[in-house]
Design an enzyme around this catalytic site. Structure first.
Site, mmCIF file in Angstrom:
data_model
loop_
_atom_site.group_PDB
_atom_site.id
_atom_site.type_symbol
_atom_site.label_atom_id
_atom_site.label_comp_id
_atom_site.label_asym_id
_atom_site.label_seq_id
_atom_site.Cartn_x
_atom_site.Cartn_y
_atom_site.Cartn_z
ATOM 1 N N GLU A 264 0.854 -1.195 0.000
ATOM 2 C CA GLU A 264 0.000 0.000 0.000
ATOM 3 C C GLU A 264 0.883 1.235 0.000
ATOM 4 O OE1 GLU A 264 -2.949 0.619 2.998
ATOM 5 O OE2 GLU A 264 -3.749 -1.409 2.865
ATOM 6 N N GLU A 318 -13.705 5.331 -1.506
ATOM 7 C CA GLU A 318 -14.621 4.435 -0.795
ATOM 8 C C GLU A 318 -15.424 5.241 0.235
ATOM 9 O OE1 GLU A 318 -12.668 0.518 0.230
ATOM 10 O OE2 GLU A 318 -10.937 1.596 -0.595
ATOM 11 N N LYS A 321 -15.771 4.376 4.309
ATOM 12 C CA LYS A 321 -14.628 4.279 5.210
ATOM 13 C C LYS A 321 -14.765 5.320 6.301
ATOM 14 C CE LYS A 321 -10.727 2.767 4.109
ATOM 15 N NZ LYS A 321 -9.335 2.562 3.675
ATOM 16 N N GLU A 327 -9.332 9.416 4.196
ATOM 17 C CA GLU A 327 -9.569 7.969 4.094
ATOM 18 C C GLU A 327 -10.547 7.606 2.973
ATOM 19 O OE1 GLU A 327 -8.330 5.239 5.840
ATOM 20 O OE2 GLU A 327 -6.819 6.665 6.509
#
Length: 458
Positions: A264, A318, A321, A327
């Site tokens: 990541e 997303e 999240k 985030e």
């Protein structure tokens, strides 16, 4: 992914089972699904193929996703989530069943290349004792199916597993993790010819220490570099400095022969007010320049002959999240499959959102970008932002008045987008001028609201 301070693309990553390294590095993408508005897995496969992406990493082993990737030519890393670690550590029969259920029916049509056992367990003390036993049991389960040579077992650790990371030569793992987690895991990885998975985000280091870390250094842009006082090596990117801190920590434990994959890394296109540097221009620079760096070949100053293998975080924004705004804004794509910003995913050419340039303390985007409203934002916040832009912000809102050229469609989102973009362009697309209380974001494709044309500069 965990936000932590420091002291961490697109064509896609993960080493093949037969080789740890190639002449150039490899790029992969994380396909997270903590959202309620994403395209179907079949559509995702087509998106990846259209972008020439051949490697992806999942956070589970969802059967619908695994089936969608069958015969796609895309290599997958699947995952056994943290909540399953205790059962996997305590029972060989559990891992036998897990492999029989989650791997055997799909492989090799679905090209599963590795299993990530847990995620960032080093920040989850309850699961630390279970990690390596779970990895060992899964390995034995793969071995019983004669899959141990083609599917690797590893586990992503977060960068804050290090107790020291600056300068890079001082890199060591936290003392409390060495005997309980790191040493036994590295022994397992060496024994099974696998590799260490590391999640590293220069963004966190820069955002928390922007008064000490140069933005160009964090974004792979030309800079004077930083010399490591311990070994004399010169670094021109924070990413490589962080990676070498991991290598130094491994070397201190005498595991120089274990390879590393960055599972990541990324940069958010939006963030809260205190998340310094979180914007689309910086995200485009970081991710675009990282892709070029990886695909150019070569390694870090400490391991120059080990090509960089990296999975970019993440494929989509997303929306479910939790945590800070960043985030939910690491994606290269919106859920509608439009790019959040344009970068080359193959390392060729320049980023469509050109690298930002510094003007004093400001960061100004030099590519063609627009500011638009977030359709999911509340009407109250959108209206407040619209009122401010047309009032104190001095945006040119005449075209969205009744009867004017951009009045139709007469929706709040369309009008707010026009006003937000007018202010953004008026301010030369400077960093922080497309936010409006978190209800706006930068895009690299011209907005489409009726017949209205959005300006690109004043």
């Amino acid at each position: 992914m965990v936000s932590y301070l420091p002291c961490l693309l697109f064509s896609l990553l993960l080493l093949s089972s037969s080789s740890f390294a190639a002449e150039t590095g490899k790029i992969g993408i994380n396909y997270g699904r903590i959202a309620n508005n994403l395209p179907t897995p079949t559509q995702v496969v087509q998106l990846l193929k259209s972008q020439s992406i051949t490697r992806a990493k999942l956070y589970d082993s969802d059967p619908t996703v695994l089936k969608a990737f069958a015969n796609s030519g895309i290599s997958l890393v699947v995952a056994l989530p943290n909540e399953n670690l205790t059962a996997a550590a305590n029972s060989q029969s559990y891992t036998d069943t897990w492999v029989e259920t989650n791997i055997v029916p799909y492989h090799p049509a679905t090209a599963i290349s590795a299993i990530a056992v847990g995620n960032e367990v080093n920040v989850d003390s309850n699961n630390v004792p279970h990690l390596v036993p779970a990895m060992s049991n899964l390995y034995e389960s793969l071995k019983s199916k004669k899959l141990d040579d083609v599917i690797k077992i590893s586990s992503p650790i977060s960068f804050n597993a290090l107790g020291s990371s600056y300068p890079s030569s001082s890199g060591v793992f936290k003392e409390e993790l060495v005997s309980t987690l790191v040493q036994p895991m590295l022994e397992f990885l060496k024994k099974t010819s696998s590799y260490l998975m590391v999640n590293a985000y220069p963004f966190f280091a820069y955002s928390g220490n922007s008064d000490q870390i140069g933005l160009d250094y964090a974004l792979f842009r030309p800079n004077s570099g930083v010399v490591d006082s311990g070994n004399g090596l010169k670094y021109t990117s924070l990413f490589e400095a962080q990676l070498d801190a991991v290598f130094a920590a491994m070397s201190a434990l005498k595991f120089d022969d274990v390879k590393v994959v960055v599972t990541e890394t990324g940069w958010p296109s939006q963030g809260d007010e205190n998340e310094v540097g979180a914007n689309a221009a910086n995200a485009a620079s970081y991710n675009g320049n990282l892709v070029k760096r990886v695909l150019t070949g070569g390694g870090t100053p400490l391991r120059p002959n080990d090509p960089l293998d990296v999975y970019l975080f993440a494929l989509f924004n997303e929306n479910q999240k939790t945590g800070p705004t960043s985030e939910r804004n690491y994606g290269l794509f919106y859920p509608n499959q439009e790019k959040v910003y344009s970068i080359s995913l193959t390392g060729a050419g320049a980023a469509a959102v050109a690298p930002a340039v510094n003007e004093g303390s400001k960061v100004i985007v030099t590519g063609q970008t627009w500011c638009v409203a977030n359709e999911e934002a509340s009407k109250e916040k959108l209206q407040n932002g619209l009122d401010w832009a047309c009032g104190a912000g001095q945006a040119d809102c005449r075209p969205i008045q009744p009867g004017a050229t951009c009045y139709n469609p007469g929706s709040l989102v369309a009008h707010a987008s026009y006003a937000f973009n007018s202010y953004y362009q008026l301010k030369a697309r400077a960093s922080g001028t497309c936010d409006f209380g978190g209800v706006a974001h930068v895009v690299s494709q011209s907005p489409k609201f009726g017949a209205c044309t959005f300006p690109t500069g004043y």
